[in-house]
Design a protein around this motif. Structure first.
Motif, PDB file in Angstrom:
ATOM      1  N   ARG A 191      -7.671   9.576   2.827  1.00 12.91           N
ATOM      2  CA  ARG A 191      -8.258   8.339   3.378  1.00 12.91           C
ATOM      3  C   ARG A 191      -7.232   7.212   3.406  1.00 12.91           C
ATOM      4  O   ARG A 191      -7.132   6.469   4.391  1.00 12.91           O
ATOM      5  CB  ARG A 191      -9.475   7.936   2.557  1.00 12.91           C
ATOM      6  CG  ARG A 191     -10.700   8.805   2.767  1.00 12.91           C
ATOM      7  CD  ARG A 191     -11.943   8.150   2.218  1.00 12.91           C
ATOM      8  NE  ARG A 191     -11.865   7.952   0.788  1.00 12.91           N
ATOM      9  CZ  ARG A 191     -12.296   8.836  -0.116  1.00 12.91           C
ATOM     10  NH1 ARG A 191     -12.827   9.982   0.295  1.00 12.91           N
ATOM     11  NH2 ARG A 191     -12.199   8.583  -1.403  1.00 12.91           N
ATOM     12  N   ARG A 192      -6.452   7.085   2.353  1.00 12.53           N
ATOM     13  CA  ARG A 192      -5.460   6.013   2.307  1.00 12.53           C
ATOM     14  C   ARG A 192      -4.315   6.260   3.284  1.00 12.53           C
ATOM     15  O   ARG A 192      -3.769   5.319   3.852  1.00 12.53           O
ATOM     16  CB  ARG A 192      -4.939   5.861   0.878  1.00 12.53           C
ATOM     17  CG  ARG A 192      -6.022   5.438  -0.100  1.00 12.53           C
ATOM     18  CD  ARG A 192      -5.474   5.126  -1.463  1.00 12.53           C
ATOM     19  NE  ARG A 192      -4.599   3.966  -1.430  1.00 12.53           N
ATOM     20  CZ  ARG A 192      -3.955   3.499  -2.495  1.00 12.53           C
ATOM     21  NH1 ARG A 192      -4.082   4.109  -3.657  1.00 12.53           N
ATOM     22  NH2 ARG A 192      -3.162   2.450  -2.391  1.00 12.53           N
ATOM     23  N   LEU A 197       1.093   3.920  -3.177  1.00 11.70           N
ATOM     24  CA  LEU A 197       0.630   5.290  -3.001  1.00 11.70           C
ATOM     25  C   LEU A 197       1.748   6.300  -3.245  1.00 11.70           C
ATOM     26  O   LEU A 197       1.528   7.350  -3.870  1.00 11.70           O
ATOM     27  CB  LEU A 197       0.057   5.461  -1.588  1.00 11.70           C
ATOM     28  CG  LEU A 197      -0.566   6.816  -1.249  1.00 11.70           C
ATOM     29  CD1 LEU A 197      -1.665   7.173  -2.242  1.00 11.70           C
ATOM     30  CD2 LEU A 197      -1.113   6.808   0.167  1.00 11.70           C
ATOM     31  N   THR A 216       0.823  -1.209   0.000  1.00 14.46           N
ATOM     32  CA  THR A 216       0.000   0.000   0.000  1.00 14.46           C
ATOM     33  C   THR A 216       0.859   1.262   0.000  1.00 14.46           C
ATOM     34  O   THR A 216       0.593   2.219  -0.745  1.00 14.46           O
ATOM     35  CB  THR A 216      -0.928   0.005   1.223  1.00 14.46           C
ATOM     36  OG1 THR A 216      -1.727  -1.184   1.225  1.00 14.46           O
ATOM     37  CG2 THR A 216      -1.839   1.221   1.218  1.00 14.46           C
ATOM     38  N   VAL A 248      -9.188  11.177  -1.492  1.00 11.58           N
ATOM     39  CA  VAL A 248      -8.868   9.750  -1.543  1.00 11.58           C
ATOM     40  C   VAL A 248      -7.475   9.479  -0.984  1.00 11.58           C
ATOM     41  O   VAL A 248      -7.235   8.459  -0.315  1.00 11.58           O
ATOM     42  CB  VAL A 248      -9.001   9.222  -2.989  1.00 11.58           C
ATOM     43  CG1 VAL A 248      -8.020   9.919  -3.915  1.00 11.58           C
ATOM     44  CG2 VAL A 248      -8.834   7.728  -3.038  1.00 11.58           C
ATOM     45  N   VAL A 249      -6.526  10.404  -1.230  1.00  7.86           N
ATOM     46  CA  VAL A 249      -5.177  10.249  -0.689  1.00  7.86           C
ATOM     47  C   VAL A 249      -5.202  10.348   0.836  1.00  7.86           C
ATOM     48  O   VAL A 249      -4.537   9.564   1.535  1.00  7.86           O
ATOM     49  CB  VAL A 249      -4.235  11.312  -1.282  1.00  7.86           C
ATOM     50  CG1 VAL A 249      -2.848  11.231  -0.645  1.00  7.86           C
ATOM     51  CG2 VAL A 249      -4.126  11.140  -2.790  1.00  7.86           C
ATOM     52  N   PHE A 266      -5.611   5.236   6.710  1.00 11.38           N
ATOM     53  CA  PHE A 266      -5.666   3.781   6.827  1.00 11.38           C
ATOM     54  C   PHE A 266      -4.268   3.191   6.944  1.00 11.38           C
ATOM     55  O   PHE A 266      -4.036   2.261   7.731  1.00 11.38           O
ATOM     56  CB  PHE A 266      -6.384   3.200   5.610  1.00 11.38           C
ATOM     57  CG  PHE A 266      -6.596   1.717   5.688  1.00 11.38           C
ATOM     58  CD1 PHE A 266      -7.486   1.173   6.590  1.00 11.38           C
ATOM     59  CD2 PHE A 266      -5.885   0.866   4.853  1.00 11.38           C
ATOM     60  CE1 PHE A 266      -7.684  -0.194   6.665  1.00 11.38           C
ATOM     61  CE2 PHE A 266      -6.072  -0.497   4.918  1.00 11.38           C
ATOM     62  CZ  PHE A 266      -6.977  -1.036   5.822  1.00 11.38           C
ATOM     63  N   LEU A 267      -3.318   3.744   6.184  1.00 14.73           N
ATOM     64  CA  LEU A 267      -1.939   3.263   6.257  1.00 14.73           C
ATOM     65  C   LEU A 267      -1.340   3.539   7.631  1.00 14.73           C
ATOM     66  O   LEU A 267      -0.588   2.703   8.168  1.00 14.73           O
ATOM     67  CB  LEU A 267      -1.109   3.925   5.165  1.00 14.73           C
ATOM     68  CG  LEU A 267       0.361   3.514   5.053  1.00 14.73           C
ATOM     69  CD1 LEU A 267       0.474   2.026   4.796  1.00 14.73           C
ATOM     70  CD2 LEU A 267       1.056   4.302   3.944  1.00 14.73           C
TER      71      LEU A 267
END
Length: 218
Positions: A104-105, A40, A36, A101-102, A108-109
């Motif tokens: 959110r990732r 990214l 991930t 979206v970045v 989560f990361l």
């Protein structure tokens, strides 16, 4: 495979086995985190706004480059006839497309990277429990159970830290790229706002009984 490599892989397998069953979910977590993170980071590094260095351009340089090598940026700019409210609304929508979206990732990361040391801590607890249970065993197996429990506790703790520390470094790089993307969008927004305000300043207005005249700004 040389003898040295065979010995290294043998020690690695022995260490893996000594870490206990928690090494399996820790390995799966490691694969997921680094896949991930690298995906990214590469995606952000390839983003055209970041590669073009838009956040480092002034109005004159941006206007000049928009005519040639940055012509692909024109669709991202607000309509020149739009007012300030419409310009802000346009770039708010762009931020939802490019930044949300970045973000959110990244969140989560960050959660999954934090889970690595926690899994290692769980291994510490299970290893200590195995050590204490070994204290009540018979003399023939007591020493083996105690050493196995201590090994499990230390190995899982170390593995959790080894997973998390480089992941946090990658996360920091990703956040820097995200900020560069945000600055690029902010630069385009300020350019569009100033262009809209300049056009509004000279927009013809009709006065009853007179010809259209431009509004002069002192």
């Amino acid at each position: 495979m040389t003898g040295g490599e065979s010995a290294w892989w043998g020690r690695a397998l022995e260490t893996w086995t000594a870490g206990g069953w928690l090494m399996v979910p820790l390995f799966a977590l490691t694969v997921f985190i680094y896949y991930t993170a690298w995906e990214l980071l590469i995606r952000l590094n390839r983003h055209r706004l970041i590669r073009a260095g838009v956040d480092r351009l002034d109005d004159r340089g941006l206007a000049r480059r928009l005519k040639h090598e940055l012509a692909w940026l024109r669709p991202l700019l607000a309509d020149p006839a739009a007012d300030a409210t419409e310009v802000r609304r346009h770039f708010d929508a762009l931020r939802l497309d490019h930044i949300a979206v970045v973000n959110r990732r990244i969140r989560f990361l960050a959660i999954t990277a934090t889970a690595g040391p926690l899994v290692g801590l769980l291994g510490t607890v299970t290893g200590m429990l195995a050590t204490f249970s070994g204290l009540g065993a018979t003399m023939g197996v007591k020493f083996t159970r105690i050493t196995d429990g201590i090994s499990e506790a230390l190995i899982t703790t170390q593995a959790g830290l080894i997973v998390a520390i480089p992941a946090l470094v990658l996360l920091s790089l990703i956040v820097q790229r995200r900020r560069a993307l945000e600055r690029g969008l902010l630069r385009l927004e300020s350019y569009s706002l100033r262009r809209s305000l300049r056009r509004a300043a000279v927009r013809p207005v009709r006065v009853p009984g007179s010809k259209p005249q431009g509004v002069q700004v002192g």
